[in-house]
Scaffold this active site. Structure first.
Site, PDB file in Angstrom:
ATOM      1  N   ASP A   1      -4.080  -6.793   5.614  1.00  0.00           N
ATOM      2  CA  ASP A   1      -4.998  -7.682   6.338  1.00  0.00           C
ATOM      3  C   ASP A   1      -4.875  -9.120   5.836  1.00  0.00           C
ATOM      4  O   ASP A   1      -5.159 -10.061   6.564  1.00  0.00           O
ATOM      5  CB  ASP A   1      -6.444  -7.196   6.169  1.00  0.00           C
ATOM      6  CG  ASP A   1      -6.679  -5.896   6.928  1.00  0.00           C
ATOM      7  OD1 ASP A   1      -6.122  -5.766   8.038  1.00  0.00           O
ATOM      8  OD2 ASP A   1      -7.369  -5.001   6.408  1.00  0.00           O
TER       9      ASP A   1
ATOM     10  N   PRO B   1      -2.271 -12.228  10.994  1.00  0.00           N
ATOM     11  CA  PRO B   1      -2.591 -11.990  12.410  1.00  0.00           C
ATOM     12  C   PRO B   1      -2.758 -10.501  12.664  1.00  0.00           C
ATOM     13  O   PRO B   1      -2.085  -9.681  12.014  1.00  0.00           O
ATOM     14  CB  PRO B   1      -1.356 -12.522  13.156  1.00  0.00           C
ATOM     15  CG  PRO B   1      -0.281 -12.676  12.126  1.00  0.00           C
ATOM     16  CD  PRO B   1      -0.944 -12.782  10.788  1.00  0.00           C
ATOM     17  N   ASP B   2      -3.639 -10.141  13.581  1.00  0.00           N
ATOM     18  CA  ASP B   2      -3.814  -8.739  13.953  1.00  0.00           C
ATOM     19  C   ASP B   2      -2.804  -8.428  15.074  1.00  0.00           C
ATOM     20  O   ASP B   2      -3.001  -8.795  16.232  1.00  0.00           O
ATOM     21  CB  ASP B   2      -5.255  -8.500  14.421  1.00  0.00           C
ATOM     22  CG  ASP B   2      -5.532  -7.008  14.632  1.00  0.00           C
ATOM     23  OD1 ASP B   2      -4.616  -6.293  15.107  1.00  0.00           O
ATOM     24  OD2 ASP B   2      -6.642  -6.561  14.308  1.00  0.00           O
ATOM     25  N   ILE B   3      -1.722  -7.774  14.706  1.00  0.00           N
ATOM     26  CA  ILE B   3      -0.604  -7.552  15.637  1.00  0.00           C
ATOM     27  C   ILE B   3      -1.058  -6.734  16.843  1.00  0.00           C
ATOM     28  O   ILE B   3      -0.820  -7.087  17.998  1.00  0.00           O
ATOM     29  CB  ILE B   3       0.553  -6.824  14.907  1.00  0.00           C
ATOM     30  CG1 ILE B   3       0.986  -7.619  13.673  1.00  0.00           C
ATOM     31  CG2 ILE B   3       1.736  -6.602  15.853  1.00  0.00           C
ATOM     32  CD1 ILE B   3       1.905  -6.872  12.723  1.00  0.00           C
TER      33      ILE B   3
ATOM     34  N   ASN C   1       0.846  -1.201   0.000  1.00  0.00           N
ATOM     35  CA  ASN C   1       0.000   0.000   0.000  1.00  0.00           C
ATOM     36  C   ASN C   1       0.875   1.241   0.000  1.00  0.00           C
ATOM     37  O   ASN C   1       2.103   1.147  -0.009  1.00  0.00           O
ATOM     38  CB  ASN C   1      -0.963  -0.028   1.193  1.00  0.00           C
ATOM     39  CG  ASN C   1      -0.213  -0.038   2.500  1.00  0.00           C
ATOM     40  OD1 ASN C   1       0.447   0.928   2.849  1.00  0.00           O
ATOM     41  ND2 ASN C   1      -0.283  -1.145   3.218  1.00  0.00           N
TER      42      ASN C   1
ATOM     43  N   LYS D   1     -10.416  -3.820  19.172  1.00  0.00           N
ATOM     44  CA  LYS D   1      -9.033  -4.210  19.536  1.00  0.00           C
ATOM     45  C   LYS D   1      -8.771  -4.011  21.023  1.00  0.00           C
ATOM     46  O   LYS D   1      -7.693  -4.320  21.506  1.00  0.00           O
ATOM     47  CB  LYS D   1      -8.043  -3.418  18.677  1.00  0.00           C
ATOM     48  CG  LYS D   1      -8.170  -3.789  17.192  1.00  0.00           C
ATOM     49  CD  LYS D   1      -7.193  -3.064  16.300  1.00  0.00           C
ATOM     50  CE  LYS D   1      -7.572  -3.252  14.847  1.00  0.00           C
ATOM     51  NZ  LYS D   1      -6.571  -3.936  14.042  1.00  0.00           N
TER      52      LYS D   1
HETATM   53  O1  PMT Z   1       3.033   6.148   6.457  1.00  0.00           O
HETATM   54  P1  PMT Z   1       2.368   7.444   6.095  1.00  0.00           P
HETATM   55  O2  PMT Z   1       2.411   7.724   4.623  1.00  0.00           O
HETATM   56  O3  PMT Z   1       2.918   8.597   6.900  1.00  0.00           O
HETATM   57  O4  PMT Z   1       0.838   7.312   6.452  1.00  0.00           O
HETATM   58  C1  PMT Z   1       0.420   7.146   7.765  1.00  0.00           C
HETATM   59  C2  PMT Z   1      -0.781   6.216   7.892  1.00  0.00           C
HETATM   60  C3  PMT Z   1      -1.960   6.817   7.154  1.00  0.00           C
HETATM   61  C4  PMT Z   1      -0.459   4.848   7.321  1.00  0.00           C
HETATM   62  C5  PMT Z   1      -1.065   6.097   9.426  1.00  0.00           C
HETATM   63  O5  PMT Z   1      -1.359   7.372   9.926  1.00  0.00           O
HETATM   64  C6  PMT Z   1      -2.236   5.167   9.707  1.00  0.00           C
HETATM   65  O6  PMT Z   1      -3.381   5.551   9.738  1.00  0.00           O
HETATM   66  N1  PMT Z   1      -1.921   3.859   9.932  1.00  0.00           N
HETATM   67  C7  PMT Z   1      -2.935   2.814  10.186  1.00  0.00           C
HETATM   68  C8  PMT Z   1      -3.486   2.319   8.875  1.00  0.00           C
HETATM   69  C9  PMT Z   1      -4.781   1.506   9.037  1.00  0.00           C
HETATM   70  O7  PMT Z   1      -5.805   1.900   8.683  1.00  0.00           O
HETATM   71  O8  PMT Z   1      -4.663   0.462   9.662  1.00  0.00           O
HETATM   72  P2  PMT Z   1      -5.913  -0.585   9.905  1.00  0.00           P
HETATM   73  O9  PMT Z   1      -7.223   0.050   9.997  1.00  0.00           O
HETATM   74  O10 PMT Z   1      -5.732  -1.642   8.897  1.00  0.00           O
HETATM   75  O11 PMT Z   1      -5.500  -1.093  11.317  1.00  0.00           O
HETATM   76  C10 PMT Z   1      -5.866  -0.496  12.532  1.00  0.00           C
HETATM   77  C11 PMT Z   1      -4.751  -0.661  13.501  1.00  0.00           C
HETATM   78  O12 PMT Z   1      -4.420  -2.042  13.671  1.00  0.00           O
HETATM   79  C12 PMT Z   1      -3.474   0.020  13.094  1.00  0.00           C
HETATM   80  O13 PMT Z   1      -2.875   0.510  14.260  1.00  0.00           O
HETATM   81  C13 PMT Z   1      -2.643  -1.107  12.489  1.00  0.00           C
HETATM   82  O14 PMT Z   1      -1.238  -0.865  12.629  1.00  0.00           O
HETATM   83  C14 PMT Z   1      -3.084  -2.302  13.324  1.00  0.00           C
HETATM   84  N2  PMT Z   1      -3.045  -3.581  12.582  1.00  0.00           N
HETATM   85  C15 PMT Z   1      -3.845  -3.797  11.508  1.00  0.00           C
HETATM   86  C16 PMT Z   1      -3.844  -5.030  10.860  1.00  0.00           C
HETATM   87  C17 PMT Z   1      -2.983  -6.040  11.343  1.00  0.00           C
HETATM   88  N3  PMT Z   1      -2.948  -7.229  10.751  1.00  0.00           N
HETATM   89  N4  PMT Z   1      -2.206  -5.814  12.397  1.00  0.00           N
HETATM   90  C18 PMT Z   1      -2.223  -4.606  13.027  1.00  0.00           C
HETATM   91  O15 PMT Z   1      -1.497  -4.401  14.011  1.00  0.00           O
END
Ligand code: PMT
Length: 396
Positions: free
Chosen positions: A278, A305-307, A209, A341
């Site tokens: 994901d 896995p969801d870290i 991404n 979470k």
């Molecule tokens: O890197 P940049 O260009 O500066 O951009 C920053 C950003 C937009 C990426 C950042 O600000 C941001 O929003 N990161 C989270 C992206 C996201 O939407 O993640 P998510 O909705 O898929 O996950 C939610 C949370 O769970 C996040 O904290 C993610 O790190 C965590 N996660 C998600 C999936 C997974 N398998 N393991 C995780 O730990």
């Protein structure tokens, strides 16, 4: 303008690195600092006072008996107005004189008469740096609470290679910013993830991404400046490691998961900034997929896995902070992720504001409510978020 209103006396001593002090003045001034330059006589053999005067917008002082000071007390007056004296480059001779409390030129006298902290960025030949006399002087300066910045290792002006190079101006600026940052996370260990992950389809192709890593790296830097011991687990990005931060490079979500779970039990705070995939490819090919196999290659996905959720579920879980990047309904989706979470704080941002670029717009969701932050550079928002985390984790 991280140094707005801060008054810095920059001492420049004799050494080839004196030319880099000109760039340092420019960087300090650009961050809002008021910079007063004082040079030793030796420094003026390498760079002129006019250069520093032009860059700082202030007259430069070299001589203790400078007639521009009506009371002939430049050594007192200049340092009394300062929040910090920074000497860069600091020669071996200068370190020796300060370690021994000498006051034989304007800069040394000013340092002896100071009532503000002193940081020095040594620069000298590697043998001079390793000489037992310099080792003794540096140990004495450390015992006297003088901050020693560097030196770095590398190729030297004399052609030799070793420790003794002055830190680069950007690195010294970082140390100065760190010096002025309240230590809200002192004694805390902070682990964070940043950047995208890369899920291989075959040896050369994959699913990823547009996360640049900038938000996570800015946060790592701000946390380090606030006194935390920081470990940054980063997906594939092209960013330099913030000073003083331990960096672990990973590629896939599974690599990131392994790196985080090996450390999460030993930290106080975990921040998930990474845009983790994901799903990964279950049937990734060992060899490059060929077009002539007939038909579109089937790609089977399996959930990663969801870290963050796993860290939050640890028996001795650290204080967990999540991020949520959404394209709409930010409040609703971010709040739902926080609940799912089971974490105390989630940081929402819209994809069009946050992915890529240098700026962002953050909304913090915690048990106390919703806290929108004004749009700003990621470095500024990172400091505000660290302040918020500092408050929630008990360090005011
Ligand atoms: O890197 P940049 O260009 O500066 O951009 C920053 C950003 C937009 C990426 C950042 O600000 C941001 O929003 N990161 C989270 C992206 C996201 O939407 O993640 P998510 O909705 O898929 O996950 C939610 C949370 O769970 C996040 O904290 C993610 O790190 C965590 N996660 C998600 C999936 C997974 N398998 N393991 C995780 O730990």
């Amino acid at each position: 303008m991280e140094l707005k209103g801060k008054r810095v006396v920059l001492g420049v001593t004799g050494g080839i690195a004196a030319y880099k002090a000109a760039e340092l003045v420019r960087l300090l001034v650009r961050q809002g600092a008021e910079v007063q330059v004082a040079m030793t006589e030796g420094a003026s053999h390498f760079v002129t006072a006019t250069t520093f005067q032009a860059l700082s917008g202030r007259p430069v002082f070299t001589d203790q008996w400078d007639a521009r000071m009506p009371n002939a007390m430049a050594h007192i007056d200049l340092s009394r107005q300062a929040d910090l004296i920074l000497v860069a480059p600091a020669s071996a001779d200068f370190l020796a004189r300060v370690a021994n409390g000498m006051a034989d030129d304007l800069l040394a006298t000013m340092v002896l008469a100071r009532d503000c902290p002193l940081l020095v960025a040594p620069a000298m030949n590697r043998q001079m740096w390793e000489n037992p006399a310099t080792r003794r002087n540096v140990a004495q300066l450390q015992a006297d609470d003088v901050g020693i910045l560097g030196p770095a290792c590398g190729e030297q002006a004399c052609g030799e290679v070793g420790a003794g190079r002055m830190l680069e101006p950007e690195e010294i600026l970082d140390e100065v910013q760190s010096f002025f940052t309240p230590k809200l996370l002192a004694g805390k260990k902070l682990l964070l993830t940043a950047g995208p992950t890369f899920e291989a389809i075959d040896p050369v192709r994959g699913i990823t991404n547009l996360s640049s890593g900038r938000m996570g790296f800015a946060l790592a830097r701000a946390a380090r400046q606030a006194g935390a011991e920081v470990t940054l687990v980063s997906g594939p990005v092209a960013l330099p490691t913030p000073a003083g931060v331990e960096r672990i490079d990973v590629r896939s979500a599974l690599d990131m998961h392994a790196a985080v779970m090996a450390r999460a039990g030993a930290v106080d705070i975990f921040v998930g900034v990474a845009a983790v995939a994901d799903y990964r490819v279950a049937n990734a090919a060992d060899h490059k997929l060929k077009k002539d196999l007939g038909g579109v290659p089937p790609i089977e996905l399996v959930e990663n896995p969801d870290i963050l959720a796993e860290v939050a579920a640890l028996a001795e879980a650290p204080f967990c902070v999540g991020f949520a990047a959404e394209s709409r309904n930010l409040d609703e989706y971010a709040q739902a992720k926080r609940r799912k979470k089971n974490i105390p704080l989630i940081v929402g941002n819209l994809i069009q504001d946050g992915f890529g670029g240098d700026d962002n717009r953050l909304v913090l969701f915690d048990e106390n409510g919703v806290h929108p932050l004004p749009p700003a550079a990621k470095s500024v928002l990172a400091r505000q978020l660290i302040e918020h985390i500092g408050q929630l984790t008990g360090n005011k």
